[in-house]
Write an enzyme that holds these catalytic residues in place. Sequence first.
Site, short mmCIF file in Angstrom:
data_model
loop_
_atom_site.label_atom_id
_atom_site.label_comp_id
_atom_site.label_asym_id
_atom_site.label_seq_id
_atom_site.Cartn_x
_atom_site.Cartn_y
_atom_site.Cartn_z
N GLY A 1 -15.20 35.60 -32.79
CA GLY A 1 -14.08 34.83 -32.28
C GLY A 1 -14.27 33.34 -32.46
N SER A 2 -13.82 32.59 -31.49
CA SER A 2 -13.81 31.13 -31.65
C SER A 2 -15.18 30.48 -31.62
CB SER A 2 -12.92 30.50 -30.58
OG SER A 2 -11.57 30.84 -30.79
#
Length: 488
Positions: free
Chosen positions: A216-217
Amino acid sequence: MNTTLRRLANVVMVMFLALMVSTTWIQFFHADELNDDNRNVRKIWAQFGTDRGPIVVDGEAIAQSTPIDDQFGYQREYTDGRLYSPLTGYFSIVSGTSKIEDTENDFLSGSADALWMDRLRNTLTGRDPQGSSVELTIDAAAQRAAWDALGDQRGAVVAVEPSTGKILAMVSKPNYDPNDLATHDSKAANKAMEELASSDDRPLESRATATRYPPGSTFKLVTAAAALESGDYDESTSLDAPDRYTPPGTDRSIGNYGGTSCSSTGEMSLADALRISCNTAFAELGVDLGNEALYDQASAFGFNAPFEVPFETTPSAFPPPDDEGWADAFVAQAAIGQWNVAATPLQVAMTSAAIANDGELMAPYSVETVRDPELEVVEKTSPRKLEDSVSSETANQLTDMMVGVVEDGSGTSAQIPGVTVAGKTGTAQHGEGLPPHVWFTGFAPAEDPKVAVAVVVESGGSVGTSEATGGAVAAPIARAVIEAVLNG
């Protein structure tokens, strides 16, 4: 008749010769291979009769062999077995060895080449053989803090010392108790292994070093690093930050978390994009940089190769540039840690550690020292640099940007009074309709890093909804581990 007997005798002699050669070949040339095979129960049975050395954390044995009145003589016992099982592994009469029990077996059993003098002394004095102690790098307080903070949630926590690569904490849940496999009751040990191996919870699999998740981020640190290293960007460079971004060649757009808008003007600085974790800005940035730049930067942080700690870990993955299927749409997804990007918590921790260490990626390790039965040092691990992941200038800019994430961005739950924390949150989709995996990674103190940490909590953890975020769920766990290290 004599001719026939001679021929028969020759055939028999050739057969005996072939038998002798094959037996010698197996016993001599394949001896080490057969001895090291975990299916060699005779070897394990013999080792159960040896005073196997302890595995030690902060001066206390977390695995040791104690005398017992049975046919083996010693019983392997694990203190806080579940807490340390991702590191110790198990020593089992039916299942062999794993993790530290496996990679350090020669020292623990006393059979290492470096211990020949001890074996000779034992032979001359008639003293029973004894294994060496293996001292781990683990900080007991940090390990306990990680365990308690993760609670009943599924996931993993890894903490390392950035300047050396020492692993300070490694927790994985669900897990198992190695005492269940160390029992001398072979029927009970077999049953325990069968139940563990067949469980949908995968308790034998260390989520810290073997399970790969979409990062993810947290992967935006890699994308930001690639941008800064290109020389075309700095932390104040303005990026497009639309409400939705549609990569070239596709009609499928990418939005921001919760459908929010990153900027009222449609633009923002690279630092602000990282601070609030703007998907559209980083997706377009990834397309502008290209898959080759992202691949090179990910590899420089350790992706696509295993770490040995000393047991081998699962390599994290970023698809190589020449893989079939690359398109701008996939580059955009990869730049925000989705598509086919997959990382272990150890890898994410090492990414933060490299940034914290002025861009130098150190080899992670969990064995500090090996001591013989007389407590003399037999082997000591020296810190080793793997490579320069980024320049010192890039590392400093990334640190400033990560401090912004914690001070006034998506990671404020990681704040510690009086301590400057650098961090990055992550929320990773992993299936239609499923709550996201949530991440936090970072280090502290930002100006003189002592610990880097990565936390992943599966499927939103106790929140368990699509609204779960790394800042709300994972950041407080990381904060607890950081505090334990800094207060130690």
